[in-house]
Motif scaffolding. Sequence first.
Motif, PDB file in Angstrom:
ATOM      1  N   ILE A 115      12.436 -28.948 -49.816  1.00  0.00           N
ATOM      2  CA  ILE A 115      12.602 -30.037 -50.779  1.00  0.00           C
ATOM      3  C   ILE A 115      11.379 -30.956 -50.775  1.00  0.00           C
ATOM      4  CG2 ILE A 115      13.874 -31.660 -49.289  1.00  0.00           C
ATOM      5  CD1 ILE A 115      15.669 -32.196 -51.804  1.00  0.00           C
ATOM      6  N   ALA A 116      10.776 -31.148 -49.601  1.00  0.00           N
ATOM      7  CA  ALA A 116       9.573 -31.988 -49.526  1.00  0.00           C
ATOM      8  C   ALA A 116       8.423 -31.361 -50.310  1.00  0.00           C
ATOM      9  CB  ALA A 116       9.170 -32.215 -48.070  1.00  0.00           C
ATOM     10  N   SER A 117       8.299 -30.037 -50.251  1.00  0.00           N
ATOM     11  CA  SER A 117       7.217 -29.372 -50.996  1.00  0.00           C
ATOM     12  C   SER A 117       7.424 -29.522 -52.500  1.00  0.00           C
ATOM     13  CB  SER A 117       7.107 -27.904 -50.602  1.00  0.00           C
ATOM     14  OG  SER A 117       8.209 -27.152 -51.072  1.00  0.00           O
ATOM     15  N   ILE A 118       8.675 -29.511 -52.946  1.00  0.00           N
ATOM     16  CA  ILE A 118       8.945 -29.705 -54.374  1.00  0.00           C
ATOM     17  C   ILE A 118       8.551 -31.120 -54.790  1.00  0.00           C
ATOM     18  CG2 ILE A 118      10.761 -29.816 -56.137  1.00  0.00           C
ATOM     19  CD1 ILE A 118      12.206 -27.589 -54.492  1.00  0.00           C
ATOM     20  N   ALA A 119       8.895 -32.118 -53.974  1.00  0.00           N
ATOM     21  CA  ALA A 119       8.513 -33.501 -54.278  1.00  0.00           C
ATOM     22  C   ALA A 119       6.994 -33.632 -54.361  1.00  0.00           C
ATOM     23  CB  ALA A 119       9.075 -34.460 -53.228  1.00  0.00           C
ATOM     24  N   ALA A 120       6.290 -33.012 -53.417  1.00  0.00           N
ATOM     25  CA  ALA A 120       4.826 -33.076 -53.416  1.00  0.00           C
ATOM     26  C   ALA A 120       4.249 -32.428 -54.676  1.00  0.00           C
ATOM     27  CB  ALA A 120       4.269 -32.404 -52.161  1.00  0.00           C
ATOM     28  N   MET A 121       4.790 -31.265 -55.051  1.00  0.00           N
ATOM     29  CA  MET A 121       4.287 -30.572 -56.246  1.00  0.00           C
ATOM     30  C   MET A 121       4.604 -31.355 -57.517  1.00  0.00           C
ATOM     31  SD  MET A 121       4.924 -26.569 -55.306  1.00  0.00           S
ATOM     32  CE  MET A 121       3.919 -25.911 -56.650  1.00  0.00           C
TER      33      MET A 121
ATOM     34  N   HIS B  39       4.630 -34.505 -57.713  1.00  0.00           N
ATOM     35  CA  HIS B  39       3.687 -35.628 -57.762  1.00  0.00           C
ATOM     36  C   HIS B  39       2.314 -35.191 -58.244  1.00  0.00           C
ATOM     37  CE1 HIS B  39       1.936 -39.479 -56.908  1.00  0.00           C
ATOM     38  NE2 HIS B  39       0.967 -38.863 -56.263  1.00  0.00           N
ATOM     39  N   CYS B  40       1.809 -34.103 -57.692  1.00  0.00           N
ATOM     40  CA  CYS B  40       0.420 -33.723 -57.995  1.00  0.00           C
ATOM     41  C   CYS B  40       0.305 -32.614 -59.038  1.00  0.00           C
ATOM     42  CB  CYS B  40      -0.300 -33.324 -56.715  1.00  0.00           C
ATOM     43  SG  CYS B  40       0.334 -31.841 -55.929  1.00  0.00           S
ATOM     44  N   ARG B  41       1.402 -31.921 -59.324  1.00  0.00           N
ATOM     45  CA  ARG B  41       1.413 -30.805 -60.286  1.00  0.00           C
ATOM     46  C   ARG B  41       0.351 -29.763 -59.966  1.00  0.00           C
ATOM     47  NH1 ARG B  41       6.446 -30.623 -62.041  1.00  0.00           N
ATOM     48  NH2 ARG B  41       7.094 -32.626 -62.884  1.00  0.00           N
ATOM     49  N   SER B  42       0.285 -29.444 -58.653  1.00  0.00           N
ATOM     50  CA  SER B  42      -0.595 -28.370 -58.192  1.00  0.00           C
ATOM     51  C   SER B  42       0.077 -27.688 -57.008  1.00  0.00           C
ATOM     52  CB  SER B  42      -1.957 -28.932 -57.764  1.00  0.00           C
ATOM     53  OG  SER B  42      -1.830 -29.682 -56.569  1.00  0.00           O
ATOM     54  N   GLU B  43      -0.539 -26.625 -56.522  1.00  0.00           N
ATOM     55  CA  GLU B  43      -0.059 -25.980 -55.308  1.00  0.00           C
ATOM     56  C   GLU B  43      -0.232 -26.962 -54.152  1.00  0.00           C
ATOM     57  OE1 GLU B  43       1.355 -22.941 -54.871  1.00  0.00           O
ATOM     58  OE2 GLU B  43       1.284 -22.679 -57.048  1.00  0.00           O
ATOM     59  N   VAL B  44       0.608 -26.829 -53.150  1.00  0.00           N
ATOM     60  CA  VAL B  44       0.506 -27.681 -51.965  1.00  0.00           C
ATOM     61  C   VAL B  44       0.696 -26.832 -50.720  1.00  0.00           C
ATOM     62  CG1 VAL B  44       1.357 -29.746 -53.168  1.00  0.00           C
ATOM     63  CG2 VAL B  44       2.971 -28.295 -51.908  1.00  0.00           C
ATOM     64  N   VAL B  45       0.256 -27.374 -49.608  1.00  0.00           N
ATOM     65  CA  VAL B  45       0.480 -26.752 -48.312  1.00  0.00           C
ATOM     66  C   VAL B  45       0.968 -27.842 -47.356  1.00  0.00           C
ATOM     67  CG1 VAL B  45      -1.904 -27.066 -47.526  1.00  0.00           C
ATOM     68  CG2 VAL B  45      -0.517 -25.248 -46.557  1.00  0.00           C
ATOM     69  N   THR B  46       1.900 -27.458 -46.490  1.00  0.00           N
ATOM     70  CA  THR B  46       2.382 -28.395 -45.474  1.00  0.00           C
ATOM     71  C   THR B  46       1.275 -28.586 -44.451  1.00  0.00           C
ATOM     72  OG1 THR B  46       4.610 -27.475 -45.738  1.00  0.00           O
ATOM     73  CG2 THR B  46       4.231 -28.892 -43.825  1.00  0.00           C
ATOM     74  N   ALA B  47       0.834 -29.828 -44.267  1.00  0.00           N
ATOM     75  CA  ALA B  47      -0.204 -30.122 -43.281  1.00  0.00           C
ATOM     76  C   ALA B  47       0.405 -30.525 -41.944  1.00  0.00           C
ATOM     77  CB  ALA B  47      -1.122 -31.229 -43.792  1.00  0.00           C
ATOM     78  N   SER B  48       1.539 -31.230 -42.011  1.00  0.00           N
ATOM     79  CA  SER B  48       2.210 -31.623 -40.769  1.00  0.00           C
ATOM     80  C   SER B  48       3.637 -32.059 -41.056  1.00  0.00           C
ATOM     81  CB  SER B  48       1.467 -32.764 -40.069  1.00  0.00           C
ATOM     82  OG  SER B  48       1.614 -33.972 -40.791  1.00  0.00           O
ATOM     83  N   THR B  49       4.424 -31.951 -40.025  1.00  0.00           N
ATOM     84  CA  THR B  49       5.749 -32.549 -40.015  1.00  0.00           C
ATOM     85  C   THR B  49       5.701 -33.558 -38.886  1.00  0.00           C
ATOM     86  OG1 THR B  49       6.781 -30.510 -40.788  1.00  0.00           O
ATOM     87  CG2 THR B  49       8.231 -32.123 -39.752  1.00  0.00           C
TER      88      THR B  49
ATOM     89  N   LEU C 199       6.820 -35.767 -43.754  1.00  0.00           N
ATOM     90  CA  LEU C 199       5.945 -34.606 -43.786  1.00  0.00           C
ATOM     91  C   LEU C 199       4.690 -34.970 -44.571  1.00  0.00           C
ATOM     92  CD1 LEU C 199       9.120 -33.597 -44.355  1.00  0.00           C
ATOM     93  CD2 LEU C 199       8.023 -31.403 -44.025  1.00  0.00           C
ATOM     94  N   THR C 200       3.614 -34.268 -44.303  1.00  0.00           N
ATOM     95  CA  THR C 200       2.379 -34.463 -45.050  1.00  0.00           C
ATOM     96  C   THR C 200       2.007 -33.153 -45.724  1.00  0.00           C
ATOM     97  OG1 THR C 200       1.625 -36.112 -43.464  1.00  0.00           O
ATOM     98  CG2 THR C 200      -0.044 -35.157 -44.917  1.00  0.00           C
ATOM     99  N   PHE C 201       1.671 -33.241 -47.000  1.00  0.00           N
ATOM    100  CA  PHE C 201       1.240 -32.090 -47.783  1.00  0.00           C
ATOM    101  C   PHE C 201      -0.152 -32.362 -48.330  1.00  0.00           C
ATOM    102  CE2 PHE C 201       5.725 -31.657 -47.634  1.00  0.00           C
ATOM    103  CZ  PHE C 201       5.955 -30.293 -47.636  1.00  0.00           C
TER     104      PHE C 201
END
Length: 170
Positions: free
Chosen positions: A40-46, A48-58, A111-113
């Motif tokens: 769900i966090a990755s969906i929120a990040a995407m 926001h930025c409307r691009s691919e994302v990667v989890t950098a940290s939890t 989390l950080t993306f």
Amino acid sequence: MENKYIRESRVVKTSHVFPEATNNHKTLFGGQLMRDIDDIASIAAMRHCRSEVVTASTDSVDFLYPITPDDSVCLEAYVTFTGKSSMEVFVKVIAEHLLSGERKIGATAFLTFVSLDENKKPLSVPKVIPETEEEKNLHQTAPARAEKRREHRQASKELAGLLTTQKPWE
């Protein structure tokens, strides 16, 4: 790049807690919840930025209240703060007893993306605009969490330099 309201990244998902998702204590399996939090966090990040994302940290997943099959589990995620290409995402997990309606915070997580372009390189992201008291509080306290993240990452790099990659059976 235009700033975005935090609400634009908000994602909410509610599910039953089925017995097969529980552990030997008959509570929601922590690993299952951690997977759902990252999802769900990755969906929120995407959003926001409307691009691919990667989890950098939890940073943390704090389990605060056991979640049982008598509960539904509601995950709410949104971007609370941004750097140049990174986004802090907060996830709030709410357990609701389905018969009584009692609701409790079951867990929280940060989390950080990192936003990625088509070449998998970091991509700039918009700043966020908080509106609610909860959003303002999380946004205001984010720089302190970011500093702790930097310190922790440096300590992790130093630790990695002391570790071996040798196979333990050799």
